[in-house]
Motif scaffolding. Structure first.
Motif, PDB file in Angstrom:
ATOM      1  N   ASN A 404       5.611  -6.248   3.237  1.00 38.11           N
ATOM      2  CA  ASN A 404       5.755  -4.867   3.673  1.00 38.11           C
ATOM      3  C   ASN A 404       7.170  -4.353   3.416  1.00 38.11           C
ATOM      4  OD1 ASN A 404       4.830  -2.488   4.939  1.00 38.11           O
ATOM      5  ND2 ASN A 404       5.822  -3.084   6.844  1.00 38.11           N
ATOM      6  N   MET A 407       7.604  -3.933  -0.267  1.00 38.17           N
ATOM      7  CA  MET A 407       6.815  -2.811  -0.787  1.00 38.17           C
ATOM      8  C   MET A 407       7.502  -1.467  -0.575  1.00 38.17           C
ATOM      9  SD  MET A 407       3.663  -3.222  -2.131  1.00 38.17           S
ATOM     10  CE  MET A 407       2.504  -2.050  -1.458  1.00 38.17           C
ATOM     11  N   PRO A 421       0.863  -3.162   3.897  1.00 35.75           N
ATOM     12  CA  PRO A 421       0.607  -2.972   2.467  1.00 35.75           C
ATOM     13  C   PRO A 421      -0.866  -2.909   2.109  1.00 35.75           C
ATOM     14  CG  PRO A 421       1.369  -5.199   2.905  1.00 35.75           C
ATOM     15  CD  PRO A 421       1.557  -4.436   4.173  1.00 35.75           C
ATOM     16  N   THR A 424      -2.256   0.460   3.250  1.00 38.24           N
ATOM     17  CA  THR A 424      -1.591   1.494   2.460  1.00 38.24           C
ATOM     18  C   THR A 424      -2.184   1.558   1.056  1.00 38.24           C
ATOM     19  OG1 THR A 424       0.465   1.273   3.725  1.00 38.24           O
ATOM     20  CG2 THR A 424       0.620   2.278   1.538  1.00 38.24           C
ATOM     21  N   GLU A 425      -2.421   0.374   0.474  1.00 35.95           N
ATOM     22  CA  GLU A 425      -2.998   0.341  -0.865  1.00 35.95           C
ATOM     23  C   GLU A 425      -4.443   0.842  -0.853  1.00 35.95           C
ATOM     24  OE1 GLU A 425      -3.770  -0.136  -4.876  1.00 35.95           O
ATOM     25  OE2 GLU A 425      -1.997   0.256  -3.686  1.00 35.95           O
TER      26      GLU A 425
END
Length: 642
Positions: A404, A407, A421, A424-425
């Motif tokens: 994280n 990223m 992450p 979020t992705e």
């Protein structure tokens, strides 16, 4: 030769060279070039350059002329000297050598110039509207308005519609706005009302057995002005049809609207087939029931990504109520902290606590492989070479916290940091965003935050130059709710047009429990709007033609049967004596013209408009009346204290 003119000021061409002609018009512009006088003479049809030199018998008269004097000019047509032609004027190849001038109407000092398009205070423009209308842009708009109305009339008649005229003096009725009232001299204490729309009359026309009605109808509403709404009066293309479904109305009206826009759009693309967007979807995707489809941004519900996530603010909101949601506003090309901070500041200026966001930095790409995420950075950037290896390894090893932080170079902002992450992705892939893009979030009860979400979507589209302005994007908004809850009155009321048919069989509607609030608020009406470029052009509906259905609908909205009889007795009687199923619509003429003229204010396309306070500064209306007039009307004034 005619007393005033043999030609108009827009008529002379090469073929007229050598002729003696007579023109009349206004002195648009006067130029003195070292003793050579040029007078641009203007009338409704165009402009002709007239010339006088010291050898002209009219030279001394020409020297006395001033801007906007009305004159008659006699002279001989000649070719303009080589190099002085004006290709922008139809008369630009010729000029008139002046032999005689007669002043028909001198003008005093002008309160605003006619030549040029300088901005002037609105009160001056409206007080001297007749001068303002001489200016080229406004004059052109008014001519275009007439041409548009002619085109509409022709297209309606070509489809078998017949033009009617309905009364201007009528009875007051609760149709959503304040009536303009007219006191009756013959019936003391009683009042006529100017029609807010010919709604009941056009329905009665259908009940009378006429099949396809239309009218360029004046409408009167005592309401506050806006840029897209004239105070006092406006015009609409009023339409009604018998024995029709919603689709029949669309098939009749859409070709007229599309055809008129194609004719006057100046080559700008027009939606070939208007999409149908349910009211609920319009609010969810665009934050408004008047969506500007030139803006490609569509909001999405991303509640499940945030539910139970590490971003506790949204996670808690989703736990507080069944109606709570998180919506995402994608921002293609908005992937910079500077832009996101500007949007956050704008939101605070709109009374919001802020605007959460994620942005993805340029030069980074994330793809999901078998069992892990692969992050590819632009390896031409030296520091990205090690970062790629680091993030790939951390995600593969499941070290979410460390990944994280790493990223942050790709998905940036506090929301991404707390969301993690993987979520979020997932969010990025759902929204179809890439490196260099951003997304903003609104959370809570959609019924409340939609009023902010819609303007936020518009703001993102405008600031990122995403709106495709050189086109006309139409849509139909359908499936409006029949009823809504009035928090102020603590009761169910009509949501839009009270004369609409519910979107169910009459017997089903009559069987509804009037106390079942949830069922009533979920009920749809057969109502529809036309929207173009974010402007509502029209509302329409399939009408309620059944007296029993109408009585129940009004009863649900809190109108007792005796009130219904009092307000709509004529309509009820008509419906009870054989009424066909019928429906219609009423696109606003003023708004259509405003769009096609490229204006943002209706006052630029209306001949003699009022100001924002519903005052006619030219004619001095509204005005006081004499005591005698009041006595004849049996009226005594009770004015508020100043």
């Amino acid at each position: 030769m005619h007393r005033y003119r043999s030609h108009t000021c827009g008529a002379l061409r090469d073929s007229d060279i050598g002729q003696d002609v007579r023109l009349s018009g206004w002195c648009h512009r006067i130029r003195d070039h070292g003793g050579l006088l040029f007078i641009d003479l203007r009338d409704h049809y165009g402009l002709t350059q007239c010339v006088a030199d010291p050898d002209s018998p009219a030279f001394k008269d020409a020297e006395k002329l001033r801007a906007e004097w009305v004159v008659r000019i006699d002279g001989k047509v000649r070719r303009r000297p080589e190099g002085t032609e004006n290709p922008d004027l139809p008369t630009g190849a010729v000029e008139l050598f002046i032999t005689e001038i007669e002043v028909l109407g001198p003008a005093g000092e002008l309160p605003l110039p006619v030549f040029g398009e300088q901005e002037y205070p609105e009160d001056i423009r409206l007080k001297y509207r007749f001068l303002d209308l001489r200016r080229e842009r406004l004059h052109r708009n008014i001519i275009k308005r007439g041409q548009i109305i002619d085109s509409i009339r022709k297209r309606m008649k070509d489809q078998g519609f017949f033009e009617f005229q309905t009364p201007i003096l009528t009875a007051s009725s609760p149709e959503g706005a304040r009536d303009f009232l007219v006191p009756s001299r013959l019936h003391p204490g009683k009042f006529y009302a100017l029609p807010q729309a010919p709604q009941q009359f056009k329905q009665l026309t259908m009940i009378a057995g006429f099949d396809r009605y239309f009218q360029i109808a004046p409408c009167f509403r005592d309401e506050d002005a806006r840029a897209d709404r004239s105070p006092g009066e406006f015009y609409q293309l009023d339409v009604e049809m018998s024995f029709v479904t919603q689709e029949d109305v669309f098939n009749a009206v859409e070709p007229v609207m599309r055809g008129v826009f194609e004719e006057f759009a100046g080559g700008k693309p027009v939606t070939p087939k208007f999409p149908l967007i349910p009211y609920k979807d319009a609010l969810r995707k665009y934050g408004t029931d008047k969506p500007d489809l030139r803006n490609p941004i569509e909001m999405q519900d991303v509640s499940e990504i945030f539910r139970g996530s590490g971003f506790k603010v949204f996670a808690r909101i989703l736990e507080t109520g069944a109606k709570s949601a998180v919506w995402a506003i994608p921002a293609p090309g908005g992937g910079s902290r500077a832009f996101c901070d500007r949007m956050n500041s704008w939101a605070q200026g709109e009374g919001q606590p802020g605007l959460g966001y994620i942005f993805w930095r340029e030069g980074v790409e994330v793809t999901k492989g078998p069992g892990d995420f692969n992050v590819t950075l632009d390896l031409s950037v030296p520091e990205n070479r090690h970062k790629q290896q680091e993030i790939d390894k951390l995600l593969k090893d499941g070290r979410v916290g460390d990944a994280n932080r790493a990223m942050e170079d790709f998905a940036a902002g506090p929301v991404a940091k707390n969301l993690g992450p993987e979520r979020t992705e997932k969010l990025r892939q759902q929204l179809g965003l890439q490196a260099g893009d951003a997304v903003f979030f609104v959370a809570g009860d959609p019924a409340t935050f939609v009023k902010f979400a819609g303007p936020a979507r518009t703001k993102v589209g405008e600031d990122l130059n995403l709106i495709r302005k050189d086109r006309f994007e139409f849509c139909w908004i359908v499936d409006f709710p029949m009823f809504e809850w009035s928090e102020e009155e603590k009761k169910i009321d009509f949501s839009h047009n009270p004369f609409s048919m519910p979107n169910m069989e009459p017997d089903e509607f009559l069987a509804l429990d009037p106390n079942d609030k949830d069922a009533l608020l979920n009920l749809k009406a057969v109502q529809y709007d036309i929207v173009c470029n974010g402007i509502e052009l029209s509302s329409g509906a399939i009408r309620n033609h059944r007296p029993d259905v109408m009585k129940k609908a009004f009863g649900i909205a809190g109108y007792p049967e005796d009130v219904l009889e009092q307000k709509f007795g004529g309509m009820l009687r008509a419906l009870s004596l054989g009424a066909p199923p019928h429906g219609g619509i009423a696109p606003g003429i003023d708004r259509i013209v405003m769009l096609l003229c490229g204006e943002e204010n209706l006052r630029e396309v209306v001949l003699f408009p009022m100001n924002q306070r519903a005052e006619d500064l030219l004619m001095g209306a509204p005005s006081e009346v004499t005591p005698k007039q009041l006595r004849e009307l049996h009226i005594r004034l009770n004015l508020p204290d100043s």
